[in-house]
Design a protein around this motif. Structure first.
Motif, PDB file in Angstrom:
ATOM      1  N   GLY A 140      -2.993   4.033   0.206  1.00 30.57           N
ATOM      2  CA  GLY A 140      -3.701   3.027   1.084  1.00 30.57           C
ATOM      3  C   GLY A 140      -3.660   2.784   2.419  1.00 30.57           C
ATOM      4  O   GLY A 140      -3.727   2.258   3.355  1.00 30.57           O
ATOM      5  N   GLY A 141      -1.740   1.776   2.088  1.00 30.19           N
ATOM      6  CA  GLY A 141      -1.936   1.668   3.229  1.00 30.19           C
ATOM      7  C   GLY A 141      -1.655   2.578   4.232  1.00 30.19           C
ATOM      8  O   GLY A 141      -1.651   2.298   5.414  1.00 30.19           O
ATOM      9  N   TYR A 142      -1.347   3.850   3.805  1.00 28.78           N
ATOM     10  CA  TYR A 142      -0.591   4.380   4.762  1.00 28.78           C
ATOM     11  C   TYR A 142      -1.952   5.350   6.020  1.00 28.78           C
ATOM     12  O   TYR A 142      -1.703   5.126   7.533  1.00 28.78           O
ATOM     13  CB  TYR A 142      -0.043   5.612   3.639  1.00 28.78           C
ATOM     14  CG  TYR A 142       0.146   7.672   5.213  1.00 28.78           C
ATOM     15  CD1 TYR A 142       0.509   6.910   6.059  1.00 28.78           C
ATOM     16  CD2 TYR A 142      -0.732   8.094   5.251  1.00 28.78           C
ATOM     17  CE1 TYR A 142       1.181   8.237   6.835  1.00 28.78           C
ATOM     18  CE2 TYR A 142      -0.550   9.411   6.679  1.00 28.78           C
ATOM     19  CZ  TYR A 142       0.113   9.753   6.773  1.00 28.78           C
ATOM     20  OH  TYR A 142       0.712  10.242   8.071  1.00 28.78           O
ATOM     21  N   ASP A 143      -2.734   5.248   4.896  1.00 26.22           N
ATOM     22  CA  ASP A 143      -4.402   5.182   6.054  1.00 26.22           C
ATOM     23  C   ASP A 143      -4.456   4.440   7.457  1.00 26.22           C
ATOM     24  O   ASP A 143      -4.846   4.441   7.666  1.00 26.22           O
ATOM     25  CB  ASP A 143      -5.550   5.524   5.019  1.00 26.22           C
ATOM     26  CG  ASP A 143      -6.568   5.637   5.444  1.00 26.22           C
ATOM     27  OD1 ASP A 143      -6.725   7.134   6.366  1.00 26.22           O
ATOM     28  OD2 ASP A 143      -7.572   5.009   5.779  1.00 26.22           O
ATOM     29  N   LEU A 192       0.834  -2.520  -9.079  1.00 24.15           N
ATOM     30  CA  LEU A 192      -0.395  -1.669  -8.254  1.00 24.15           C
ATOM     31  C   LEU A 192      -0.652  -1.699  -7.295  1.00 24.15           C
ATOM     32  O   LEU A 192       0.097  -0.760  -6.663  1.00 24.15           O
ATOM     33  CB  LEU A 192      -1.643  -2.284  -8.978  1.00 24.15           C
ATOM     34  CG  LEU A 192      -2.427  -1.345  -8.654  1.00 24.15           C
ATOM     35  CD1 LEU A 192      -2.397   0.454  -8.700  1.00 24.15           C
ATOM     36  CD2 LEU A 192      -3.929  -1.619  -9.731  1.00 24.15           C
ATOM     37  N   ASN A 193      -0.627  -3.420  -6.117  1.00 27.54           N
ATOM     38  CA  ASN A 193      -0.402  -3.102  -4.625  1.00 27.54           C
ATOM     39  C   ASN A 193       0.655  -3.183  -4.014  1.00 27.54           C
ATOM     40  O   ASN A 193       0.590  -3.977  -2.750  1.00 27.54           O
ATOM     41  CB  ASN A 193      -2.004  -4.409  -4.647  1.00 27.54           C
ATOM     42  CG  ASN A 193      -3.354  -3.251  -4.638  1.00 27.54           C
ATOM     43  OD1 ASN A 193      -3.258  -2.347  -4.834  1.00 27.54           O
ATOM     44  ND2 ASN A 193      -3.918  -4.360  -5.510  1.00 27.54           N
ATOM     45  N   ASP A 194       1.955  -3.602  -4.747  1.00 22.64           N
ATOM     46  CA  ASP A 194       3.147  -3.618  -4.048  1.00 22.64           C
ATOM     47  C   ASP A 194       3.677  -2.526  -2.962  1.00 22.64           C
ATOM     48  O   ASP A 194       4.177  -2.994  -2.246  1.00 22.64           O
ATOM     49  CB  ASP A 194       3.631  -3.812  -5.272  1.00 22.64           C
ATOM     50  CG  ASP A 194       3.432  -5.473  -5.603  1.00 22.64           C
ATOM     51  OD1 ASP A 194       2.562  -5.874  -4.965  1.00 22.64           O
ATOM     52  OD2 ASP A 194       4.238  -6.096  -7.082  1.00 22.64           O
ATOM     53  N   PHE A 195       3.108  -1.673  -2.872  1.00 23.69           N
ATOM     54  CA  PHE A 195       3.406  -0.587  -2.758  1.00 23.69           C
ATOM     55  C   PHE A 195       2.531   0.432  -1.579  1.00 23.69           C
ATOM     56  O   PHE A 195       2.168   1.181  -0.259  1.00 23.69           O
ATOM     57  CB  PHE A 195       3.887   0.654  -3.518  1.00 23.69           C
ATOM     58  CG  PHE A 195       4.993   0.679  -4.025  1.00 23.69           C
ATOM     59  CD1 PHE A 195       5.463   0.875  -3.368  1.00 23.69           C
ATOM     60  CD2 PHE A 195       4.858  -0.011  -5.260  1.00 23.69           C
ATOM     61  CE1 PHE A 195       7.318   1.090  -4.570  1.00 23.69           C
ATOM     62  CE2 PHE A 195       5.953   0.230  -5.961  1.00 23.69           C
ATOM     63  CZ  PHE A 195       6.905   0.502  -5.450  1.00 23.69           C
TER      64      PHE A 195
END
Length: 160
Positions: free
Chosen positions: A37-40, A156-159
Motif C-alpha cells: 500500500g505504501g509502495y503504491d 499491521l500498518n507500521d510498514f
C-alpha cells in the motif's frame, strides 16, 4: 512444520504446528500488505514528476489530481462491502479475493492507454486493497496467539 487441515471450503488451510511459527508468518503477511500500500502511493507520487508520464496522458492539474485520488475512491467503496464479504465468505477468502482484485487493478493500470482506463484501474486497485486490508486486520486479531496479539496487530500498518 505445516499441517494441511480441511476447512470445509475450496481453500485448504496449512496450519503451523507452533504458535510462534504462526505469529511469524502472520507478521510477514501483514508487513507485505502494508508495504505494498505504501509502495503504491510512493510510486504514483514519483510518476507525477516524470515528464514522460505527464506527456503520455496529457495531464493537467485536474487530471493529475484525479489519477492520484482515484485509489481513494475505490478505498471508499471497499469498506462498505468488506464486512459482508468477510462474514459470508470468511476472512481468508476475503483476503484472497481482495488481493486478486488488487492484482486485476495493477494489470489494468499497467496496460492503461488513456486517463479513463488508468482511473478505473486505480479505483479497482483501491477497492481490492480496502477489502484485503480490512479482512486482514480482523484475521490477524483473530488468529494471533494472545501472547503476541497486541504486538502483531500493532505492526499491521507500521510498514506502510
Amino acid at each position: 512444520m505445516l499441517q494441511k487441515t480441511p476447512t470445509g471450503t475450496w481453500l485448504p488451510a496449512w496450519v503451523p504446528e507452533s504458535t510462534m511459527t504462526l505469529s511469524v508468518l502472520l507478521i510477514l503477511c501483514s508487513m507485505v500488505q502494508s508495504a505494498t500500500g505504501g509502495y503504491d502511493g510512493s510510486m504514483l507520487n514519483g510518476l507525477n514528476i516524470l515528464p514522460s508520464y505527464l506527456n503520455y496522458f496529457n495531464l493537467n492539474a485536474a487530471t493529475t489530481g484525479l489519477n492520484t485520488a482515484s485509489v481513494f475512491i475505490g478505498g471508499f467503496f471497499g469498506p462498505i462491502v468488506s464486512g459482508v464479504i468477510a462474514d459470508q465468505l470468511g476472512r481468508r477468502p476475503a483476503i484472497f479475493w481482495g488481493s486478486a482484485l488488487t492484482l486485476v487493478g495493477i494489470l489494468l493500470q499497467t496496460a492503461a492507454q488513456n486517463i479513463a482506463m488508468f482511473v478505473v484501474a486505480r479505483i479497482v486497485l483501491g477497492f481490492g486493497s480496502a477489502i484485503s486490508g480490512i479482512a486482514g486486520g480482523v484475521y490477524l486479531s483473530e488468529t494471533f496467539s494472545s501472547k503476541y496479539r497486541a504486538w502483531g496487530v500493532g505492526l499491521l500498518n507500521d510498514f506502510y
